[in-house]
Design a protein around this motif. Structure first.
Motif, PDB file in Angstrom:
ATOM      1  N   UNK A 174       2.014  -4.917  -1.598  1.00 24.68           N
ATOM      2  CA  UNK A 174       1.212  -3.788  -2.049  1.00 24.68           C
ATOM      3  C   UNK A 174       0.536  -3.254  -0.799  1.00 24.68           C
ATOM      4  N   UNK A 175       0.717  -1.962  -0.548  1.00 19.07           N
ATOM      5  CA  UNK A 175       0.109  -1.357   0.639  1.00 19.07           C
ATOM      6  C   UNK A 175      -0.732  -0.156   0.231  1.00 19.07           C
ATOM      7  N   UNK A 176      -1.701   0.147   1.061  1.00 19.44           N
ATOM      8  CA  UNK A 176      -2.501   1.363   0.932  1.00 19.44           C
ATOM      9  C   UNK A 176      -2.120   2.258   2.108  1.00 19.44           C
ATOM     10  N   UNK A 177      -1.210   3.227   1.888  1.00 20.42           N
ATOM     11  CA  UNK A 177      -0.752   4.088   2.985  1.00 20.42           C
ATOM     12  C   UNK A 177      -1.899   4.862   3.624  1.00 20.42           C
ATOM     13  N   UNK A 178      -1.840   4.991   4.954  1.00 22.19           N
ATOM     14  CA  UNK A 178      -2.866   5.718   5.687  1.00 22.19           C
ATOM     15  C   UNK A 178      -2.283   6.950   6.381  1.00 22.19           C
ATOM     16  N   UNK A 179      -1.115   6.772   7.037  1.00 19.80           N
ATOM     17  CA  UNK A 179      -0.492   7.926   7.680  1.00 19.80           C
ATOM     18  C   UNK A 179       0.991   7.676   7.925  1.00 19.80           C
ATOM     19  N   UNK A 231      12.451   0.090   3.232  1.00 26.03           N
ATOM     20  CA  UNK A 231      11.786  -0.063   1.935  1.00 26.03           C
ATOM     21  C   UNK A 231      12.771   0.098   0.791  1.00 26.03           C
ATOM     22  N   UNK A 232      12.612  -0.753  -0.222  1.00 26.54           N
ATOM     23  CA  UNK A 232      13.421  -0.682  -1.444  1.00 26.54           C
ATOM     24  C   UNK A 232      12.484  -0.720  -2.645  1.00 26.54           C
ATOM     25  N   UNK A 233      12.884  -0.098  -3.725  1.00 25.47           N
ATOM     26  CA  UNK A 233      12.145  -0.174  -4.985  1.00 25.47           C
ATOM     27  C   UNK A 233      10.662   0.150  -4.831  1.00 25.47           C
ATOM     28  N   UNK A 234      10.366   1.285  -4.254  1.00 22.95           N
ATOM     29  CA  UNK A 234       8.991   1.712  -4.058  1.00 22.95           C
ATOM     30  C   UNK A 234       8.419   2.197  -5.385  1.00 22.95           C
ATOM     31  N   UNK A 235       7.217   1.742  -5.695  1.00 23.01           N
ATOM     32  CA  UNK A 235       6.543   2.147  -6.926  1.00 23.01           C
ATOM     33  C   UNK A 235       5.142   2.652  -6.602  1.00 23.01           C
ATOM     34  N   UNK A 236       4.730   3.708  -7.288  1.00 27.11           N
ATOM     35  CA  UNK A 236       3.370   4.202  -7.165  1.00 27.11           C
ATOM     36  C   UNK A 236       2.516   3.461  -8.181  1.00 27.11           C
ATOM     37  N   UNK A 237       1.442   2.838  -7.715  1.00 28.14           N
ATOM     38  CA  UNK A 237       0.559   2.070  -8.592  1.00 28.14           C
ATOM     39  C   UNK A 237      -0.656   2.906  -8.985  1.00 28.14           C
ATOM     40  N   UNK A 238      -1.303   2.542 -10.049  1.00 28.43           N
ATOM     41  CA  UNK A 238      -2.511   3.235 -10.493  1.00 28.43           C
ATOM     42  C   UNK A 238      -3.763   2.741  -9.781  1.00 28.43           C
ATOM     43  N   UNK A 239      -3.643   1.691  -8.966  1.00 25.20           N
ATOM     44  CA  UNK A 239      -4.786   1.143  -8.240  1.00 25.20           C
ATOM     45  C   UNK A 239      -5.271   2.143  -7.192  1.00 25.20           C
ATOM     46  N   UNK A 240      -6.542   2.078  -6.894  1.00 33.63           N
ATOM     47  CA  UNK A 240      -7.102   2.912  -5.836  1.00 33.63           C
ATOM     48  C   UNK A 240      -6.710   2.330  -4.484  1.00 33.63           C
ATOM     49  N   UNK A 241      -6.199   3.190  -3.609  1.00 33.17           N
ATOM     50  CA  UNK A 241      -5.798   2.742  -2.274  1.00 33.17           C
ATOM     51  C   UNK A 241      -7.028   2.415  -1.440  1.00 33.17           C
ATOM     52  N   UNK A 242      -6.916   1.395  -0.635  1.00 37.27           N
ATOM     53  CA  UNK A 242      -8.004   1.041   0.294  1.00 37.27           C
ATOM     54  C   UNK A 242      -8.001   2.050   1.434  1.00 37.27           C
ATOM     55  N   UNK A 243      -9.146   2.591   1.754  1.00 34.81           N
ATOM     56  CA  UNK A 243      -9.259   3.515   2.875  1.00 34.81           C
ATOM     57  C   UNK A 243      -9.638   2.733   4.124  1.00 34.81           C
TER      58      UNK A 243
END
Length: 157
Positions: free
Chosen positions: A9-14, A42-54
């Motif tokens: 699980x990642x929180x994309x930044x840039x 990357x395989x099987x990328x999913x968008x989660x409902x969790x708030x991303x860490x800034x």
């Protein structure tokens, strides 16, 4: 590179375009740190409902731009390389890293020092110079270059 598949699980930044590839610099919740991920892996990328860490922009820059190449992180070593007089004229005009240190030696060779945290990309860049470069430090990087070159030679004997 390791042939492993890891769910993260990642929180994309840039997004970063580097050497004809796209990477996402992100907070990795598994490793609890900033990492760069090749988007082509990357395989099987999913968008989660969790708030991303800034992550603070200055912290992102400190981590992603402090070491050589795309494999970021705080430098763990400095690579010291000597390029032949013949190759020096070209390498001298290249910027390998903003904090690099370089000098022309009396014999015309070129001494280049760069900070790095992961040697994978650096190893490839060193090997492209073949016999026109010699790694002086650190011993671990020198040994990897030597082993790789000896393995290559075996293919031609």
């Amino acid at each position: 590179e390791r042939g492993e598949k890891v769910v993260r699980v990642i929180s994309p930044q840039e997004l970063v375009h580097y050497r004809d590839n796209w990477y996402v610099d992100a907070w990795c919740h598994l490793r609890k740190g900033i990492r760069s991920f090749g988007m082509d892996a990357m395989e099987n990328v999913e968008l989660l409902n969790d708030t991303a860490r800034e992550v603070d922009t200055d912290e992102m820059r400190r981590v992603t731009q402090s070491s050589y190449g795309i494999f970021a992180g705080q430098p763990t070593a400095w690579a010291v390389m000597r390029f032949t007089k013949h190759r020096a004229q070209w390498v001298e005009s290249e910027l390998w890293h903003p904090q690099q240190r370089a000098t022309r030696e009396p014999d015309g060779s070129y001494l280049l020092k760069v900070p790095y945290s992961d040697d994978r990309e650096l190893l490839g860049d060193i090997l492209r110079f073949g016999a026109d470069v010699q790694v002086l430090e650190p011993p671990e990087l020198r040994a990897k270059v030597q082993t790789t070159l000896l393995d290559a030679v075996k293919r031609y004997i």
